[in-house]
Design a protein around this motif. Structure first.
Motif, short mmCIF file in Angstrom:
data_model
loop_
_atom_site.label_atom_id
_atom_site.label_comp_id
_atom_site.label_asym_id
_atom_site.label_seq_id
_atom_site.Cartn_x
_atom_site.Cartn_y
_atom_site.Cartn_z
N LEU A 410 -2.59 96.01 66.86
CA LEU A 410 -1.42 96.02 67.75
C LEU A 410 -0.36 96.98 67.23
O LEU A 410 0.24 97.74 68.00
CB LEU A 410 -0.84 94.61 67.85
CG LEU A 410 -1.49 93.64 68.84
CD1 LEU A 410 -0.84 92.27 68.72
CD2 LEU A 410 -1.37 94.17 70.26
N PHE A 411 -0.12 96.94 65.93
CA PHE A 411 0.90 97.81 65.35
C PHE A 411 0.50 99.28 65.45
O PHE A 411 1.37 100.15 65.46
CB PHE A 411 1.17 97.41 63.90
CG PHE A 411 2.17 96.31 63.75
CD1 PHE A 411 2.23 95.29 64.68
CD2 PHE A 411 3.05 96.28 62.69
CE1 PHE A 411 3.15 94.26 64.56
CE2 PHE A 411 3.97 95.27 62.55
CZ PHE A 411 4.02 94.25 63.50
N ARG A 412 -0.79 99.55 65.49
CA ARG A 412 -1.24 100.94 65.65
C ARG A 412 -0.70 101.53 66.95
O ARG A 412 -0.36 102.71 67.02
CB ARG A 412 -2.77 100.99 65.63
CG ARG A 412 -3.38 102.32 66.06
CD ARG A 412 -2.95 103.47 65.15
NE ARG A 412 -3.38 104.74 65.68
CZ ARG A 412 -2.76 105.44 66.62
NH1 ARG A 412 -1.65 104.95 67.15
NH2 ARG A 412 -3.22 106.61 67.01
N TYR A 413 -0.60 100.71 67.99
CA TYR A 413 -0.06 101.19 69.25
C TYR A 413 1.45 101.41 69.19
O TYR A 413 2.01 102.10 70.04
CB TYR A 413 -0.38 100.19 70.38
CG TYR A 413 -1.85 100.13 70.73
CD1 TYR A 413 -2.45 101.15 71.45
CD2 TYR A 413 -2.63 99.05 70.33
CE1 TYR A 413 -3.79 101.09 71.76
CE2 TYR A 413 -3.97 98.98 70.65
CZ TYR A 413 -4.55 100.01 71.36
OH TYR A 413 -5.89 99.95 71.67
N GLU A 414 2.08 100.82 68.18
CA GLU A 414 3.54 100.97 68.04
C GLU A 414 3.91 102.22 67.25
O GLU A 414 5.08 102.57 67.17
CB GLU A 414 4.11 99.73 67.36
CG GLU A 414 3.98 98.46 68.17
CD GLU A 414 4.78 98.52 69.46
OE1 GLU A 414 5.99 98.82 69.40
OE2 GLU A 414 4.20 98.29 70.53
N GLY A 415 2.96 102.87 66.60
CA GLY A 415 3.24 104.12 65.92
C GLY A 415 3.27 104.03 64.41
O GLY A 415 3.04 102.98 63.81
N ARG A 416 3.55 105.17 63.78
CA ARG A 416 3.48 105.29 62.33
C ARG A 416 4.47 104.38 61.62
O ARG A 416 4.14 103.77 60.60
CB ARG A 416 3.76 106.75 61.94
CG ARG A 416 3.81 107.00 60.44
CD ARG A 416 4.14 108.45 60.11
NE ARG A 416 4.34 108.61 58.68
CZ ARG A 416 5.50 108.41 58.06
NH1 ARG A 416 6.56 108.03 58.77
NH2 ARG A 416 5.60 108.57 56.76
N LYS A 417 5.69 104.28 62.12
CA LYS A 417 6.70 103.46 61.46
C LYS A 417 6.28 101.99 61.43
O LYS A 417 6.48 101.30 60.43
CB LYS A 417 8.05 103.60 62.17
CG LYS A 417 9.19 102.87 61.48
CD LYS A 417 10.51 103.05 62.21
CE LYS A 417 10.98 104.49 62.13
NZ LYS A 417 12.33 104.65 62.75
#
Length: 454
Positions: A410-417
């Protein structure tokens, strides 16, 4: 909500990602599985794990420094350079460990394994920092490959365990040992456990770890520079549309490439729709959801990387060395199995992830009850005691790893940060869990060890 994540990946890139992920913790995991041999030949004896825990916690200066560096230099990415440095340092420390692990020196009037502990610090520096460097690097690839990375991270614990199993680590036989009673000056006899010599030396085992670090570096280079792998990097391309289905999920339209918007990569499948559980009001995860998932990540890693490893011997050894080694080996197998499950049956529902974490937590409570009861926990004289503790460890690592991988995807979809924060909280949770258990086990001594043949 189900996300189809294996529809648009290349098998070779998946394999390289697994090999890259294996380098994350294989060095430290390798030292831990060699403990029965190390403690038998080094001056610290079974106090060695306490020193190792302290060294690992000191090495957390690596991820802390990297996070501060990222805050001071916003908008810039240094993952590739840092990973190359980490692979070089990890490889050098591993090969040096193979030849100098037995070297000791006198410190404050006591003999200590200075070579092992110093080299372990550098390996810990590499492995701890991998949590905040390797994950953000995976932002370069399509989200489908995040699970491949976690499968590799699971293998970083499984492979050393299998090699140690072939080495014969931890095999014990009971012998009648004689000793002189200093009070009566008479010869007395007692049954003690004696570790059998391994099938191959510790040097060969650490050379294996060195080879795995080199393999990680080669896989990383291939992922960066091979044209075949670069086709799986996310591309800047046209924007794509969003629709909201009846379940309140955001549906990204199909037949578009991965695109980058405001430094956050969004997934798009060529031939299928990708459904992501998000807020109807926007493309980003809500702040409440963000914090919730970070708390779950911190808690699950505190359990799997800090608390449970500290009490595993207390919970398992009362049921015999076979139960202990089965629990260690099968829980390491459960880790990559959970990643495979997340690959084919992904779960992105906060409720389902919470329930999965709760099952793992409740099972952990059972393990803690057994550890507190050592050396005579419940069912210690029953045939069911050993199998139950092994099953408990498998369930814990299966459920909690599944939850961790689901959140990281899920966090991968939110980006690098978001991945950087995911890695930071992973390491923070692990460090807090290990630090708390170090105090509980070594300072307050709330647990009593059950030694073989006693």
């Amino acid at each position: 909500m189900v996300l189809k994540c294996c529809s648009d990946v290349k098998i070779l890139v998946c394999i390289l990602t697994v090999l890259f992920g294996m380098g994350s913790w294989i060095a430290i995991n390798g030292i831990w599985v060699e403990l029965p041999i190390l403690v038998d030949q080094l001056p610290e004896g079974w106090n060695l794990p306490s020193y190792m825990t302290v060294v690992i916690q000191i090495a957390n200066i690596g991820p802390i420094a990297y996070i501060i560096f990222n805050i001071l230099t916003p908008g810039k990415s240094y993952e590739r350079t840092i990973v190359f440095v980490m692979v070089i340092v990890g490889s050098a420390a591993s090969i040096l460990l193979a030849y100098f692990w037995m070297d000791t020196s006198n410190v404050a009037g006591q003999e200590h394994s200075t070579a092992l502990l110093i080299l372990m610090f550098f390996l810990s520096l590499v492995d701890c920092t991998s949590s905040v460097v390797f994950l953000p690097f995976m932002n370069l690839f399509k989200p489908d490959y995040m699970i491949s990375y976690y499968i590799g991270e699971g293998f970083s614990g499984l492979l050393p365990s299998l090699v140690a199993f072939g080495q014969g680590v931890g095999k014990v036989k009971c012998e009648n040992i004689s000793h002189i009673n200093p009070d009566t000056n008479e010869t007395e006899y007692s049954i003690q456990g004696v570790y059998l010599p391994p099938n191959f030396p510790v040097k060969d085992f650490f050379i294996f770890v060195f080879a795995m670090m080199i393999t990680c570096g080669l896989a990383f280079s291939a992922l960066n520079y091979l044209p075949y792998c670069k086709t799986e990097h996310v591309k800047s391309s046209k924007k794509h549309s969003y629709d909201v289905d009846c379940s309140g999920s955001v549906v990204i339209s199909s037949k578009e490439q991965f695109v980058e918007t405001n430094n956050d990569y969004e997934a798009v499948s060529k031939d299928d729709q990708v459904v992501i559980k998000q807020q109807v009001s926007g493309r980003k995860m809500s702040l409440l959801g963000y914090v919730y998932f970070l708390i779950v990540i911190g808690w699950t890693n505190a359990l799997t990387n800090g608390i449970l490893p500290s009490v595993q011997s207390f919970a398992c050894l009362p049921y015999g060395t076979e139960a202990y080694h089965l629990a260690v080996t099968l829980s390491n197998i459960a880790n990559p199995v959970a990643c495979f499950m997340a690959f084919f049956i992904p779960v992105h529902s906060a409720v389902k992830i919470g329930i999965t974490s709760l099952v793992g937590t409740l099972t952990s409570v059972y393990i803690m009850i057994l550890a507190v009861g050592s050396p005579t926990p419940i069912l210690v004289d029953s045939d069911a005691g050993g199998p139950l503790v092994v099953i408990a460890f498998v369930i814990v690592y299966l459920t909690l790893t599944f939850a961790k991988v689901s959140i990281a995807t899920l966090f991968r979809y939110e980006g690098r940060k978001a991945l950087l924060w995911c890695g930071a909280i992973t390491q923070l949770g692990s460090a807090i869990g290990a630090a708390v258990m170090f105090v509980v086990v070594n300072v307050y001594q709330l647990f009593q060890q059950k030694y073989p043949c006693t």
